[in-house]
Every structure is written in C-alpha cells, then in structure tokens.
Scaffold this motif. Structure first.
Motif, PDB file in Angstrom:
ATOM      1  N   ALA A 234       0.840  -1.208   0.000  1.00 17.39           N
ATOM      2  CA  ALA A 234       0.000   0.000   0.000  1.00 17.39           C
ATOM      3  C   ALA A 234       0.871   1.253   0.000  1.00 17.39           C
ATOM      4  N   ARG A 235       1.941   1.213   0.783  1.00 16.66           N
ATOM      5  CA  ARG A 235       2.827   2.383   0.842  1.00 16.66           C
ATOM      6  C   ARG A 235       3.494   2.632  -0.524  1.00 16.66           C
ATOM      7  N   LEU A 236       4.000   1.578  -1.140  1.00 18.65           N
ATOM      8  CA  LEU A 236       4.668   1.726  -2.441  1.00 18.65           C
ATOM      9  C   LEU A 236       3.681   2.246  -3.491  1.00 18.65           C
ATOM     10  N   LEU A 237       2.451   1.726  -3.467  1.00 19.34           N
ATOM     11  CA  LEU A 237       1.430   2.189  -4.417  1.00 19.34           C
ATOM     12  C   LEU A 237       1.067   3.652  -4.161  1.00 19.34           C
ATOM     13  N   SER A 238       1.094   4.067  -2.890  1.00 14.71           N
ATOM     14  CA  SER A 238       0.637   5.421  -2.553  1.00 14.71           C
ATOM     15  C   SER A 238       1.586   6.516  -3.049  1.00 14.71           C
ATOM     16  N   ASP A 240       2.270   6.716  -6.147  1.00  6.35           N
ATOM     17  CA  ASP A 240       1.689   7.026  -7.456  1.00  6.35           C
ATOM     18  C   ASP A 240       0.321   7.660  -7.212  1.00  6.35           C
ATOM     19  N   PHE A 241       0.098   8.871  -7.708  1.00  3.81           N
ATOM     20  CA  PHE A 241      -1.120   9.618  -7.357  1.00  3.81           C
ATOM     21  C   PHE A 241      -2.397   8.860  -7.720  1.00  3.81           C
ATOM     22  N   GLU A 242      -2.434   8.295  -8.926  1.00  2.91           N
ATOM     23  CA  GLU A 242      -3.665   7.592  -9.343  1.00  2.91           C
ATOM     24  C   GLU A 242      -3.909   6.335  -8.513  1.00  2.91           C
ATOM     25  N   CYS A 243      -2.830   5.668  -8.121  1.00  8.41           N
ATOM     26  CA  CYS A 243      -2.976   4.513  -7.218  1.00  8.41           C
ATOM     27  C   CYS A 243      -3.474   4.973  -5.851  1.00  8.41           C
ATOM     28  N   LEU A 244      -2.957   6.119  -5.405  1.00 10.52           N
ATOM     29  CA  LEU A 244      -3.379   6.698  -4.122  1.00 10.52           C
ATOM     30  C   LEU A 244      -4.889   6.955  -4.135  1.00 10.52           C
ATOM     31  N   VAL A 245      -5.382   7.510  -5.234  1.00 11.56           N
ATOM     32  CA  VAL A 245      -6.826   7.786  -5.371  1.00 11.56           C
ATOM     33  C   VAL A 245      -7.615   6.473  -5.310  1.00 11.56           C
ATOM     34  N   GLU A 246      -7.115   5.458  -6.013  1.00 10.69           N
ATOM     35  CA  GLU A 246      -7.816   4.157  -6.007  1.00 10.69           C
ATOM     36  C   GLU A 246      -7.827   3.539  -4.607  1.00 10.69           C
ATOM     37  N   LEU A 247      -6.707   3.650  -3.912  1.00  5.38           N
ATOM     38  CA  LEU A 247      -6.648   3.130  -2.535  1.00  5.38           C
ATOM     39  C   LEU A 247      -7.654   3.870  -1.650  1.00  5.38           C
ATOM     40  N   HIS A 248      -7.720   5.185  -1.832  1.00  5.04           N
ATOM     41  CA  HIS A 248      -8.660   6.008  -1.060  1.00  5.04           C
ATOM     42  C   HIS A 248     -10.106   5.581  -1.346  1.00  5.04           C
ATOM     43  N   ASN A 249     -10.414   5.389  -2.630  1.00  6.66           N
ATOM     44  CA  ASN A 249     -11.774   4.990  -3.030  1.00  6.66           C
ATOM     45  C   ASN A 249     -12.133   3.600  -2.511  1.00  6.66           C
ATOM     46  N   ALA A 250     -11.108   2.769  -2.325  1.00  4.55           N
ATOM     47  CA  ALA A 250     -11.348   1.403  -1.820  1.00  4.55           C
ATOM     48  C   ALA A 250     -11.353   1.370  -0.289  1.00  4.55           C
ATOM     49  N   ALA A 272       2.144   1.169   8.947  1.00  2.70           N
ATOM     50  CA  ALA A 272       0.808   1.789   8.888  1.00  2.70           C
ATOM     51  C   ALA A 272       0.939   3.320   8.967  1.00  2.70           C
ATOM     52  N   LEU A 273       1.817   3.803   9.836  1.00  2.71           N
ATOM     53  CA  LEU A 273       2.041   5.254   9.950  1.00  2.71           C
ATOM     54  C   LEU A 273       2.614   5.837   8.649  1.00  2.71           C
ATOM     55  N   TYR A 274       3.534   5.100   8.026  1.00  6.43           N
ATOM     56  CA  TYR A 274       4.105   5.550   6.746  1.00  6.43           C
ATOM     57  C   TYR A 274       3.014   5.677   5.682  1.00  6.43           C
ATOM     58  N   VAL A 275       2.101   4.705   5.653  1.00  8.07           N
ATOM     59  CA  VAL A 275       1.015   4.737   4.656  1.00  8.07           C
ATOM     60  C   VAL A 275       0.132   5.957   4.902  1.00  8.07           C
ATOM     61  N   LEU A 276      -0.282   6.152   6.169  1.00  5.36           N
ATOM     62  CA  LEU A 276      -1.169   7.280   6.488  1.00  5.36           C
ATOM     63  C   LEU A 276      -0.510   8.620   6.174  1.00  5.36           C
ATOM     64  N   LYS A 277       0.801   8.697   6.365  1.00  2.00           N
ATOM     65  CA  LYS A 277       1.539   9.919   6.067  1.00  2.00           C
ATOM     66  C   LYS A 277       1.416  10.284   4.584  1.00  2.00           C
ATOM     67  N   ASN A 278       1.423   9.270   3.713  1.00  2.00           N
ATOM     68  CA  ASN A 278       1.302   9.533   2.274  1.00  2.00           C
ATOM     69  C   ASN A 278      -0.116   9.998   1.880  1.00  2.00           C
ATOM     70  N   PHE A 279      -1.088   9.690   2.743  1.00  2.00           N
ATOM     71  CA  PHE A 279      -2.466  10.143   2.474  1.00  2.00           C
ATOM     72  C   PHE A 279      -2.698  11.542   3.019  1.00  2.00           C
ATOM     73  N   ALA A 280      -1.810  11.995   3.888  1.00  2.00           N
ATOM     74  CA  ALA A 280      -2.021  13.283   4.580  1.00  2.00           C
ATOM     75  C   ALA A 280      -2.010  14.461   3.595  1.00  2.00           C
TER      76      ALA A 280
END
Length: 280
Positions: A234-238, A240-250, A272-280
């Motif tokens: 999830a972190r590696l995908l995040s 990439d902006f379009e992957c980030l959007v898809e993760l958010h939508n899911a 988990a903290l690293y992933v959330l940081k990329n969504f911030a």
C-alpha cells in the motif's frame, strides 16, 4: 597438497546440508563450473546464515557468482537441486541488490538465456511446487524492478508476473498457499515506479485494502508478516497519485487505521504510519 585439499573439502562438505552437497556434486559431475566457482559456492553455502560474512563474500564477485548460480539453474532438472539454488539466490538477492543488478542488466554474453525470462518459465513449469515457484517468483520481481531492458520486452514479462500473482491476490481468505510469498514478490515488483502503473492498469490496486481488511480482522500472530507486506505494498502504491486515489476509493484509510490500532508488532505499526503519512 592434493590430499590436504581433499581433506579440507570433505570436512567442509560434512558441515553442508544434503541439498547443498547435492548442488556441488551436480556442478562437478556436469562440469558446469570450474573449481574456483565451486569453492566460492561451498564457502557461501557453509556460511549462508551469517549475513555479514555473506555480504563480504559477495561484494566484488557479483558477476562470477550470478553466472555460476544461473548456470546451475539452467542445467539442473532435479527439483531438490533447482529449489535449493533458487532459494539461495533469492536470499542473496535480498542481502545484496548489486547481485540482482547483474541478473537484471547483464553484460552481453554473460548468460545463456535471459534471466527474467528463465524465472518466468520456471514459475510456469513449477506452479505446484512452492519450494521452486516462490523463490522464482520473487527473483522475477526483483530482476524486473531493476531491469533497463527494452520497455516492450520488460512490460510483457511484467504482465506475465502480474497474471501469475493475480489469483493469489484475489484470494477469498488468507489461507491460500503461497499468499505471503506472492505479497513479498509483489512488494519487490512495486519498488519500480513504472510497475505501479502496470499494477493499477491490471485492476489489482483494490485487492490491497481488501486483503488488509482480512489480515487485520484475523490479527493472529501467524499473519503479522502478511499484514506488514500488505501495508508495504500500500505504501509503495501510494507514491503514485492515481494509485493513491484508487486506494482512497477502496476505503484503505479506515483499514490502515484499524491496522495501526490492533498492531502488536512495531514494524506493522511503523508501516501503517508511513502509509497514512502519504495520504495526509
């Protein structure tokens, strides 16, 4: 001096596993490797659990070692020998990325066949043999992530890799054989930015939050490593902006929050903290 060498050899051989001894016997019988290469492998096989020593032994010998191991992989048909060499090479690949570079960007004429293509074919031929399939899948991902081959050729192998992983990623539960190994290979694959696009185009991004939901709900000690691998994907995908959007939508964010709350191991909480940081 010959008898001393033989004595030394037999004492070293006695400390090797049966599989390692078989590999060296095959190398000698088929005359695949010269004695210097065999001695190098013998040293590595004997000390394979000593990570620091292994790294010291590999650095500067990457070309010779990659060539020797690849010759063994190409020449052997015995499943035990093939599995041992693949698992050994996969362990080395995680310790020494410079070795993977030799397989990914080979000097012309170094190998009898294209390493990535060879690993892909081994995956096809040994789907039912985890001891061969799992390390071959990881090596395919590692080589593809570093390869700078012609884009079309690499993409074709990348698509093959994704097709091979998609059934594991689509698992209805976490008890599918090889799921953890497939996730480990996927994480290696996603280290390359271009591969994140291919992963998204293959429609696989949504599987990551879905698998994480299952892993967080289970939360048994046996799934800790899987939780970590899914969060790493999830972190590696995040990135990439379009992957980030898809993760958010899911609905990835609430699932990652649950992983954070229920996490019992520091590495899971940290990822988990690293992933959330990329969504911030």
């Amino acid at each position: 001096s010959n008898s001393f060498c033989t004595l030394l050899q037999s004492s070293v051989m006695s400390s090797l596993s049966q599989d390692a001894t078989d590999v060296l016997t095959v190398a000698r019988e088929l005359k695949i490797l010269d004695e210097g290469s065999i001695r190098m492998l013998q040293q590595l096989f004997t000390n394979r659990l000593d990570q620091e020593l292994v790294q010291q032994l590999v650095v500067g010998r990457e070309v010779a070692l990659a060539t020797a191991l690849f010759k063994l992989i190409a020449a052997t048909h015995a499943e035990g020998t093939l599995g041992y060499v693949l698992r050994f090479l996969a362990d080395l690949a995680q310790l020494c990325p410079t070795l993977v570079r030799e397989l990914a960007i080979p000097t012309a004429g170094t190998f009898s066949a294209e390493p990535a293509q060879t690993f892909a074919s081994i995956c096809d031929d040994h789907r039912q043999t985890p001891g061969i399939f799992n390390p071959a899948l990881f090596l395919l991902a590692a080589v593809l992530a570093q390869a700078n081959k012609a884009k079309a050729a690499r993409n074709e192998l990348a698509q093959k890799f994704l097709a091979t992983c998609s059934s594991a990623l689509g698992a209805a539960d976490l008890h599918v054989p090889g799921l953890e190994f497939s996730m480990h290979a996927v994480c290696e694959f996603l280290r390359c930015a271009e591969h994140r696009v291919l992963f998204r185009e293959a429609g696989l991004v949504g599987q990551i939050p879905r698998l994480l939901t299952l892993a967080v709900a289970d939360n048994a000690p046996s799934v800790v490593q899987l939780q970590y691998e899914i969060l790493l994907a999830a972190r590696l995908l995040s990135f990439d902006f379009e992957c980030l959007v898809e993760l958010h939508n899911a609905k990835a964010i609430p699932t990652v929050h649950r992983a954070l709350q229920k996490g019992t191991k520091e590495k899971v909480v940290r990822m988990a903290l690293y992933v959330l940081k990329n969504f911030a």
